[in-house]
Design a protein around this motif. Structure first.
Motif, PDB file in Angstrom:
ATOM      1  N   GLY A   1       0.835  -1.178   0.127  1.00 20.41           N
ATOM      2  CA  GLY A   1       0.033  -0.058   0.054  1.00 20.41           C
ATOM      3  C   GLY A   1       0.767   1.170  -0.056  1.00 20.41           C
ATOM      4  O   GLY A   1       0.797   2.278  -0.726  1.00 20.41           O
ATOM      5  N   TYR A   2       1.945   1.212   0.865  1.00 24.02           N
ATOM      6  CA  TYR A   2       2.584   2.479   0.829  1.00 24.02           C
ATOM      7  C   TYR A   2       3.783   2.462  -0.480  1.00 24.02           C
ATOM      8  O   TYR A   2       3.537   3.583  -0.996  1.00 24.02           O
ATOM      9  CB  TYR A   2       3.812   2.314   2.141  1.00 24.02           C
ATOM     10  CG  TYR A   2       4.856   3.339   1.856  1.00 24.02           C
ATOM     11  CD1 TYR A   2       4.600   4.749   2.351  1.00 24.02           C
ATOM     12  CD2 TYR A   2       6.203   2.900   1.698  1.00 24.02           C
ATOM     13  CE1 TYR A   2       5.641   5.519   2.094  1.00 24.02           C
ATOM     14  CE2 TYR A   2       7.284   3.876   1.482  1.00 24.02           C
ATOM     15  CZ  TYR A   2       6.893   5.185   1.744  1.00 24.02           C
ATOM     16  OH  TYR A   2       7.790   6.219   1.615  1.00 24.02           O
TER      17      TYR A   2
ATOM     18  N   GLY B   1       4.481  -0.583  17.616  1.00 18.91           N
ATOM     19  CA  GLY B   1       4.147  -1.285  16.543  1.00 18.91           C
ATOM     20  C   GLY B   1       4.471  -2.962  16.972  1.00 18.91           C
ATOM     21  O   GLY B   1       3.685  -3.500  16.617  1.00 18.91           O
ATOM     22  N   LEU B   2       5.554  -3.197  17.497  1.00 17.50           N
ATOM     23  CA  LEU B   2       5.770  -4.434  17.857  1.00 17.50           C
ATOM     24  C   LEU B   2       4.737  -4.891  18.906  1.00 17.50           C
ATOM     25  O   LEU B   2       4.228  -6.079  18.989  1.00 17.50           O
ATOM     26  CB  LEU B   2       7.350  -4.689  18.522  1.00 17.50           C
ATOM     27  CG  LEU B   2       8.337  -4.463  17.382  1.00 17.50           C
ATOM     28  CD1 LEU B   2       9.687  -4.415  18.059  1.00 17.50           C
ATOM     29  CD2 LEU B   2       8.201  -5.546  16.382  1.00 17.50           C
TER      30      LEU B   2
ATOM     31  N   PHE C   1       1.105  -2.599  11.796  1.00 19.66           N
ATOM     32  CA  PHE C   1       2.392  -2.772  10.970  1.00 19.66           C
ATOM     33  C   PHE C   1       2.590  -1.666  10.349  1.00 19.66           C
ATOM     34  O   PHE C   1       3.835  -1.338   9.968  1.00 19.66           O
ATOM     35  CB  PHE C   1       1.942  -3.890   9.623  1.00 19.66           C
ATOM     36  CG  PHE C   1       2.151  -5.285  10.438  1.00 19.66           C
ATOM     37  CD1 PHE C   1       2.877  -5.711  11.384  1.00 19.66           C
ATOM     38  CD2 PHE C   1       1.328  -6.247  10.004  1.00 19.66           C
ATOM     39  CE1 PHE C   1       2.959  -6.892  11.903  1.00 19.66           C
ATOM     40  CE2 PHE C   1       1.343  -7.568  10.499  1.00 19.66           C
ATOM     41  CZ  PHE C   1       2.207  -7.974  11.339  1.00 19.66           C
ATOM     42  N   SER C   2       1.819  -0.686  10.322  1.00 21.82           N
ATOM     43  CA  SER C   2       1.957   0.693   9.771  1.00 21.82           C
ATOM     44  C   SER C   2       2.967   1.468  10.836  1.00 21.82           C
ATOM     45  O   SER C   2       3.621   2.286  10.152  1.00 21.82           O
ATOM     46  CB  SER C   2       0.611   1.506   9.415  1.00 21.82           C
ATOM     47  OG  SER C   2      -0.028   1.901  10.379  1.00 21.82           O
TER      48      SER C   2
ATOM     49  N   LEU D   1      -4.698   0.085   2.734  1.00 15.86           N
ATOM     50  CA  LEU D   1      -4.849   1.195   2.952  1.00 15.86           C
ATOM     51  C   LEU D   1      -3.824   2.103   4.047  1.00 15.86           C
ATOM     52  O   LEU D   1      -3.792   3.298   3.744  1.00 15.86           O
ATOM     53  CB  LEU D   1      -6.350   1.412   3.368  1.00 15.86           C
ATOM     54  CG  LEU D   1      -7.200   0.827   2.332  1.00 15.86           C
ATOM     55  CD1 LEU D   1      -8.773   1.203   2.412  1.00 15.86           C
ATOM     56  CD2 LEU D   1      -6.935   1.395   0.867  1.00 15.86           C
ATOM     57  N   PRO D   2      -3.623   1.332   5.072  1.00 14.22           N
ATOM     58  CA  PRO D   2      -2.825   2.394   5.954  1.00 14.22           C
ATOM     59  C   PRO D   2      -1.443   2.758   5.261  1.00 14.22           C
ATOM     60  O   PRO D   2      -0.956   3.791   5.538  1.00 14.22           O
ATOM     61  CB  PRO D   2      -2.498   1.279   7.352  1.00 14.22           C
ATOM     62  CG  PRO D   2      -3.708   0.643   7.450  1.00 14.22           C
ATOM     63  CD  PRO D   2      -4.030   0.183   5.741  1.00 14.22           C
TER      64      PRO D   2
END
Length: 351
Positions: A52-53, A222-223, A252-253, A192-193
């Motif tokens: 997505g990114y 995030g972790l 994860f984003s 989408l993120p």
């Protein structure tokens, strides 16, 4: 390789390693990789966020004609896929599953619709969702144009995916029900993120830079959040069915933002071998599962002992490397010749 971002390579390498461990358990049976193997399915979710990114950043930062975008995408994704698809159809007695979708479904990346566990080439479901995403996203961005409308579109799309999963729950489904797990409508919001981060980078640069100053905090957050969520997926509760995949992609984003932050350990530390695994990851993803099956069944070693595990895993990685060298690289050279990137387009790393 010049211009690569080490943190992105590390995340992509981690994603393919997770997938390898998970599918080893699927093909060979057992829990040879313990907890890491149990949650390895989440490697695909990490790939979704990265895709997505990377694709969002291409489309939002570059004035690239759609013909160039689609041409480059097709030459990037289709050759490897069609080679492995050919193997499945040439060796149905060896590689075939409980049922096989018509060939035209595989050729058009629509076989994930109605896909069931145990069918032929099931791990291609995620490629279907990504290819459908590559088709829809540039058209949606052309339609929405302004950042505020893009943000609105992203929010509505995520809400739509959550609503789809809630409806599935009302019909007795859980996160790993095949009707939800393989469905485009239930999983596309995980891409989408990554698009949102690309939108921040290209249209809200001051805010994006402020966020990236907290690289290690993003990494820890995030972790921790990913760990908590992955520990809860087996609950198969309403909350995890409705919101689990969305929240996992958001966690994860945070790791993706950490990878992009110059201050983060994830960005600073160059993990040995990560760049190579990142480069080969698409080819490995396609080739590893059939090779696990063929090599594992022919191997005169215990597939649950260290030597057998090592041989089968190396076969999966080595087969991916060979696919990368013989198919992917030549087509990448064709892509550079037929659809060159103008200096105005910038550089699309790891895509």
């Amino acid at each position: 390789m010049k211009g690569r971002i080490h943190g992105l390579d590390t995340l992509r390498a981690a994603a393919i390693v997770l997938v390898l461990m998970y599918h080893y358990g699927v093909v060979a049976g057992g829990r040879d990789f313990g907890e890491a193997g149990r949650i390895g399915w989440a490697g695909v979710d990490l790939f979704f966020v990265l895709s997505g990114y990377l694709i969002g950043n291409q489309l939002l930062s570059q004035r690239m004609p759609l013909s160039t975008f689609f041409g480059r995408r097709l030459l990037r994704t289709v050759p490897n896929y069609y080679v492995v698809l050919t193997a499945y159809f040439l060796l149905p007695s060896t590689l075939g599953g409980s049922a096989t979708a018509p060939l035209w479904r595989f050729l058009t990346f629509t076989q994930n619709i109605g896909l069931q566990y145990g069918q032929t080439f099931t791990h291609s479901w995620s490629l279907c969702i990504e290819e459908q995403f590559y088709l829809i996203l540039p058209l949606a961005l052309l339609l929405l144009r302004r950042p505020r409308w893009i943000w609105t579109g992203l929010a509505l799309a995520v809400a739509g995916a959550i609503a789809f999963r809630i409806n599935g729950w009302s019909h007795g489904m859980q996160p790993f029900s095949q009707e939800l797990y393989y469905s485009t409508f239930a999983r596309f919001d995980e891409l989408l993120p990554g698009v949102a981060i690309a939108l921040l980078k290209n249209h809200h640069a001051p805010l994006y830079e402020r966020i990236l100053r907290h690289g290690n905090l993003l990494l820890i957050a995030g972790l921790v959040t990913a760990g908590v969520l992955l520990a809860r997926f087996d609950d198969e509760s309403f909350f995890m069915t409705a919101f689990g995949f969305t929240l996992l992609a958001l966690s994860f984003s945070l790791l993706l933002l950490a990878a992009l932050s110059p201050s983060s350990l994830l960005a600073k530390v160059r993990v040995p071998g990560a760049e190579s695994l990142a480069l080969w990851s698409y080819a490995i993803y396609l080739a590893h599962k059939p090779l696990f099956k063929v090599v594992g069944e022919a191997l005169p070693l215990d597939r649950h002992a260290a030597p057998g595990i090592a041989v089968v895993m190396l076969a999966g990685v080595g087969g991916g490397w060979l696919l990368y060298q013989l198919i992917e690289q030549p087509f990448m050279r064709l892509r550079a010749a037929w659809f060159p990137l103008s200096p105005y387009y910038g550089t699309a790393r790891t895509t």
